[in-house]
Design an enzyme around this catalytic site. Structure first.
Site, PDB file in Angstrom:
ATOM      1  N   ASN A   9       0.873  -1.181   0.000  1.00 30.62           N
ATOM      2  CA  ASN A   9       0.000   0.000   0.000  1.00 30.62           C
ATOM      3  C   ASN A   9       0.908   1.228   0.000  1.00 30.62           C
ATOM      4  O   ASN A   9       1.488   1.575   1.017  1.00 30.62           O
ATOM      5  CB  ASN A   9      -0.878  -0.053   1.264  1.00 30.62           C
ATOM      6  CG  ASN A   9      -1.697   1.210   1.455  1.00 30.62           C
ATOM      7  OD1 ASN A   9      -1.778   2.059   0.569  1.00 30.62           O
ATOM      8  ND2 ASN A   9      -2.318   1.327   2.622  1.00 30.62           N
ATOM      9  N   TRP A  10       1.027   1.841  -1.181  1.00 32.55           N
ATOM     10  CA  TRP A  10       1.966   2.971  -1.299  1.00 32.55           C
ATOM     11  C   TRP A  10       1.430   4.238  -0.622  1.00 32.55           C
ATOM     12  O   TRP A  10       2.169   5.210  -0.456  1.00 32.55           O
ATOM     13  CB  TRP A  10       2.247   3.280  -2.777  1.00 32.55           C
ATOM     14  CG  TRP A  10       3.005   2.221  -3.507  1.00 32.55           C
ATOM     15  CD1 TRP A  10       3.334   0.956  -3.063  1.00 32.55           C
ATOM     16  CD2 TRP A  10       3.553   2.326  -4.842  1.00 32.55           C
ATOM     17  NE1 TRP A  10       4.026   0.278  -4.037  1.00 32.55           N
ATOM     18  CE2 TRP A  10       4.176   1.088  -5.138  1.00 32.55           C
ATOM     19  CE3 TRP A  10       3.558   3.326  -5.814  1.00 32.55           C
ATOM     20  CZ2 TRP A  10       4.811   0.842  -6.359  1.00 32.55           C
ATOM     21  CZ3 TRP A  10       4.190   3.078  -7.034  1.00 32.55           C
ATOM     22  CH2 TRP A  10       4.808   1.853  -7.296  1.00 32.55           C
ATOM     23  N   LYS A  11       0.145   4.235  -0.298  1.00 35.06           N
ATOM     24  CA  LYS A  11      -0.492   5.430   0.298  1.00 35.06           C
ATOM     25  C   LYS A  11      -0.231   6.652  -0.601  1.00 35.06           C
ATOM     26  O   LYS A  11      -0.132   6.504  -1.815  1.00 35.06           O
ATOM     27  CB  LYS A  11      -0.006   5.628   1.744  1.00 35.06           C
ATOM     28  CG  LYS A  11      -0.205   4.359   2.580  1.00 35.06           C
ATOM     29  CD  LYS A  11      -0.014   4.581   4.056  1.00 35.06           C
ATOM     30  CE  LYS A  11      -0.188   3.260   4.795  1.00 35.06           C
ATOM     31  NZ  LYS A  11      -0.113   3.378   6.235  1.00 35.06           N
ATOM     32  N   HIS A  95      -9.532   1.235   5.235  1.00 33.80           N
ATOM     33  CA  HIS A  95      -8.251   1.495   5.896  1.00 33.80           C
ATOM     34  C   HIS A  95      -8.473   2.495   7.036  1.00 33.80           C
ATOM     35  O   HIS A  95      -9.267   3.421   6.900  1.00 33.80           O
ATOM     36  CB  HIS A  95      -7.227   2.034   4.894  1.00 33.80           C
ATOM     37  CG  HIS A  95      -5.842   2.033   5.453  1.00 33.80           C
ATOM     38  ND1 HIS A  95      -5.413   2.975   6.353  1.00 33.80           N
ATOM     39  CD2 HIS A  95      -4.815   1.166   5.283  1.00 33.80           C
ATOM     40  CE1 HIS A  95      -4.165   2.688   6.707  1.00 33.80           C
ATOM     41  NE2 HIS A  95      -3.776   1.600   6.067  1.00 33.80           N
ATOM     42  N   GLU A  97      -6.834   4.911   7.998  1.00 35.54           N
ATOM     43  CA  GLU A  97      -6.602   6.323   7.641  1.00 35.54           C
ATOM     44  C   GLU A  97      -7.843   6.922   6.987  1.00 35.54           C
ATOM     45  O   GLU A  97      -8.148   8.099   7.186  1.00 35.54           O
ATOM     46  CB  GLU A  97      -5.361   6.428   6.738  1.00 35.54           C
ATOM     47  CG  GLU A  97      -4.095   6.212   7.568  1.00 35.54           C
ATOM     48  CD  GLU A  97      -2.933   5.576   6.818  1.00 35.54           C
ATOM     49  OE1 GLU A  97      -2.934   5.570   5.574  1.00 35.54           O
ATOM     50  OE2 GLU A  97      -2.013   5.070   7.501  1.00 35.54           O
ATOM     51  N   GLU A 167      -5.317  -4.913  10.859  1.00 36.49           N
ATOM     52  CA  GLU A 167      -4.291  -3.893  11.050  1.00 36.49           C
ATOM     53  C   GLU A 167      -4.555  -3.120  12.343  1.00 36.49           C
ATOM     54  O   GLU A 167      -5.323  -2.145  12.342  1.00 36.49           O
ATOM     55  CB  GLU A 167      -4.302  -2.897   9.884  1.00 36.49           C
ATOM     56  CG  GLU A 167      -4.025  -3.518   8.534  1.00 36.49           C
ATOM     57  CD  GLU A 167      -3.480  -2.497   7.549  1.00 36.49           C
ATOM     58  OE1 GLU A 167      -2.352  -2.679   7.094  1.00 36.49           O
ATOM     59  OE2 GLU A 167      -4.171  -1.505   7.262  1.00 36.49           O
ATOM     60  N   GLY A 173       2.551   2.204  10.870  1.00 44.17           N
ATOM     61  CA  GLY A 173       3.520   3.291  10.704  1.00 44.17           C
ATOM     62  C   GLY A 173       4.265   3.669  11.974  1.00 44.17           C
ATOM     63  O   GLY A 173       4.904   4.720  12.030  1.00 44.17           O
ATOM     64  N   SER A 212       3.422  -2.122  10.452  1.00 42.06           N
ATOM     65  CA  SER A 212       4.875  -2.184  10.663  1.00 42.06           C
ATOM     66  C   SER A 212       5.490  -3.527  10.290  1.00 42.06           C
ATOM     67  O   SER A 212       6.453  -3.971  10.930  1.00 42.06           O
ATOM     68  CB  SER A 212       5.227  -1.801  12.106  1.00 42.06           C
ATOM     69  OG  SER A 212       4.882  -0.440  12.340  1.00 42.06           O
ATOM     70  N   GLY A 233       2.816  -1.147   4.307  1.00 39.39           N
ATOM     71  CA  GLY A 233       2.883   0.267   3.951  1.00 39.39           C
ATOM     72  C   GLY A 233       4.318   0.681   3.666  1.00 39.39           C
ATOM     73  O   GLY A 233       4.849   0.464   2.580  1.00 39.39           O
ATOM     74  N   GLY A 234       4.972   1.253   4.674  1.00 42.54           N
ATOM     75  CA  GLY A 234       6.318   1.814   4.521  1.00 42.54           C
ATOM     76  C   GLY A 234       7.305   0.909   3.790  1.00 42.54           C
ATOM     77  O   GLY A 234       7.993   1.360   2.856  1.00 42.54           O
TER      78      GLY A 234
HETATM   79  P1  PGA Z   1       2.884   0.286   7.673  1.00 46.11           P
HETATM   80  O1  PGA Z   1       1.402   0.506   7.072  1.00 46.11           O
HETATM   81  O2  PGA Z   1       3.397  -1.008   7.074  1.00 46.11           O
HETATM   82  O3  PGA Z   1       3.674   1.481   7.203  1.00 46.11           O
HETATM   83  O4  PGA Z   1       2.750   0.198   9.145  1.00 46.11           O
HETATM   84  C1  PGA Z   1       0.529  -0.567   6.897  1.00 46.11           C
HETATM   85  C2  PGA Z   1      -0.800  -0.100   6.353  1.00 46.11           C
HETATM   86  O5  PGA Z   1      -1.257   0.996   6.739  1.00 46.11           O
HETATM   87  O6  PGA Z   1      -1.416  -0.792   5.526  1.00 46.11           O
END
Ligand code: PGA
Length: 254
Positions: A9-11, A95, A97, A167, A173, A212, A233-234
């Site tokens: 997930n590149w966000k 998600h 966010e 999640e 993050g 993470s 994500g990251g």
């Molecule tokens: P993260 O994000 O790996 O940077 O913790 C995961 C996500 O939000 O899907």
């Protein structure tokens, strides 16, 4: 045995240049990976470009969001049909966010789930508790509520070929992943919760862990029987790290 899915997930990150380099790195690193489905979800602006870059690779294209409407006067929205036309397969919904910054409710997310299914796309339904809910022992109740929004409106059959991403919000993050045992306990709870409605569907549904996940903790997470891959994500912005995660899933589940 369920085939794991590792999805990036590149966000809200990237550029054409970055996408080109990252996809080239992924194609090179993941050329002969079997036993693990792989997908990347770039920002919607780059879907067409990334699809071109992915040509000749087994990596699937995903998206980070969809709207409930299929067409009409909905300024700024993007439909499931458009995402399908762009060649996407897996669509992230719910998600944290989006739940937080865009106030998306459980019932609104269930509508997104429905529109994806109607259009032959695979929902990746994100669920998970906040740190305060975790500390108040509300994890199971929160996950059950978020799943029930779909189960009770669409039935257990909607989860056929669908994906759930557990999640915990406190792990996203933050660099503070859930431990393998912590995550496994919640994944088992989720599977058992669906099994109360339909045991067969529960057995086949992919439950990813997210929060993470990186190249050093992935292998241990994947040793757990109910962890079927990861939503990353990251670490999905680095070809080498993402490839290590994919290979760890392929190895653990083969
Ligand atoms: P993260 O994000 O790996 O940077 O913790 C995961 C996500 O939000 O899907």
């Amino acid at each position: 045995m369920r085939k794991p899915l590792v999805m990036g997930n590149w966000k809200l990150n990237g550029s054409k240049e970055m996408a080109k380099t990252l996809v080239a790195g992924l194609k090179q690193n993941l050329a002969d990976v079997k036993n693990c489905d792989v997908a990347i979800a770039p920002p919607v602006m780059y879907l067409d470009f990334v699809r071109e870059q992915l040509s000749g690779s087994a990596i699937n294209l995903g998206a980070q969001n969809v709207d409930t409407a299929v067409s009409g006067a909905y300024t700024g929205d993007i439909s499931a049909q458009m995402l399908k036309e762009m060649g996407t397969k897996y669509i992230i919904i719910g998600h944290s966010e989006r739940r937080t910054y865009h106030k998306e409710s459980d019932s609104f997310i269930a509508k997104k789930f429905a529109v994806l299914k109607e259009n032959g796309l695979i929902p990746v339904l994100c669920i998970g508790e906040t740190e305060a809910e975790n500390e108040a022992n509300q994890t199971e109740a929160v996950c059950a509520r978020q799943i029930d929004a779909v189960l009770e409106t669409l039935g257990a059959a909607a989860f056929k070929d669908a994906v759930i991403a557990y999640e915990p919000i406190w792990a996203i993050g933050t660099g503070k992943s859930a431990t393998p045992a912590q995550a496994q306990a919640v994944h088992k709870f989720i599977r058992d919760h669906i099994a109360k409605k339909d045991a067969e569907i529960a057995k086949q549904v992919i439950i990813q862990y997210g929060g993470s996940v990186n190249d050093s903790n992935a292998a241990e997470l994947f040793t757990q029987p109910d962890i079927d891959g990861a939503l990353v994500g990251g670490a999905s912005l680095k070809a080498d790290a993402f490839a290590v995660i994919v290979k760890a899933a392929a190895k653990a589940k083969s």
